[in-house]
Motif scaffolding. Sequence first.
Motif, short mmCIF file in Angstrom:
data_model
loop_
_atom_site.label_atom_id
_atom_site.label_comp_id
_atom_site.label_asym_id
_atom_site.label_seq_id
_atom_site.Cartn_x
_atom_site.Cartn_y
_atom_site.Cartn_z
N UNK A 67 -8.29 -10.66 1.81
CA UNK A 67 -7.55 -10.06 2.87
C UNK A 67 -6.56 -9.03 2.35
N UNK A 68 -6.50 -7.92 2.86
CA UNK A 68 -5.63 -6.71 2.31
C UNK A 68 -4.36 -6.92 2.70
N UNK A 69 -3.55 -7.98 2.52
CA UNK A 69 -2.18 -8.42 2.85
C UNK A 69 -1.35 -7.06 2.93
N UNK A 70 -1.57 -6.33 1.71
CA UNK A 70 -0.45 -5.05 1.64
C UNK A 70 -0.66 -4.18 2.40
N UNK A 71 -1.81 -3.99 3.25
CA UNK A 71 -2.10 -2.99 4.34
C UNK A 71 -1.73 -3.54 5.82
N UNK A 72 -1.45 -4.86 5.82
CA UNK A 72 -1.18 -5.25 7.02
C UNK A 72 0.29 -5.39 7.19
N UNK A 73 0.75 -5.30 8.64
CA UNK A 73 2.17 -5.70 9.06
C UNK A 73 2.44 -7.04 9.69
N UNK A 74 3.41 -7.54 9.29
CA UNK A 74 3.76 -8.77 10.00
C UNK A 74 4.61 -8.67 11.36
N UNK A 75 4.97 -9.70 11.95
CA UNK A 75 5.84 -9.45 13.10
C UNK A 75 7.45 -8.97 12.82
N UNK A 76 7.76 -8.88 11.66
CA UNK A 76 9.09 -8.43 11.31
C UNK A 76 8.79 -6.83 10.93
N UNK A 77 7.60 -6.29 10.88
CA UNK A 77 7.42 -4.82 10.78
C UNK A 77 7.25 -4.67 9.17
N UNK A 78 7.22 -5.79 8.31
CA UNK A 78 7.20 -5.69 6.99
C UNK A 78 5.54 -5.78 6.47
#
Length: 166
Positions: free
Chosen positions: A11-22
């Motif tokens: 998974x390209x985690x560094x391209x996704x945003x979490x619920x904190x907008x991080x």
Amino acid sequence: MRSLLKGVSGVRWGKLRDARESLASDIPPLLSRIAYGGEDTARLAIDELGERVCALGFVVAEATAPTVPFLLELAGAPNVPCKAELLELLEGIFRTDNWHSSAAAAGGPRRTGFKEQPGWEAASRAAVRAGRPIIEGLASSVRPEEAEAAHKLLRAMDEVPAFPEI
């Protein structure tokens, strides 16, 4: 023996945003702490992960749906602690309709800033539904807290309808 979280690196985690907008790059270490830490470590990681993928218990993000299969994998794994908490997080993700409700109240996603967010909710709900066989297995757990949380999530899956088109 199959290792847990084998697909997390895909998974390209560094391209996704979490619920904190991080950026969601902190999600894999949290998943690992749940998988390989003790009960206290897992509980803290689940709490933090909950804020990353289902903030305030009702706001999902871009990274939520890709996280759900790993939550299900952990819930179904034999030696992972805090399965009831994992199931409760999955139920929170499943029940979330904040973006859909907000977009519908504002006249649809095209008339608001909510363009992708309803899709995040739909994808997250679908990902939880895909884990139904794991959840059904946990419903027969000898641990009452796990069985109860699994039954509660299964009831939600039976009662909560699919998202309407907005």
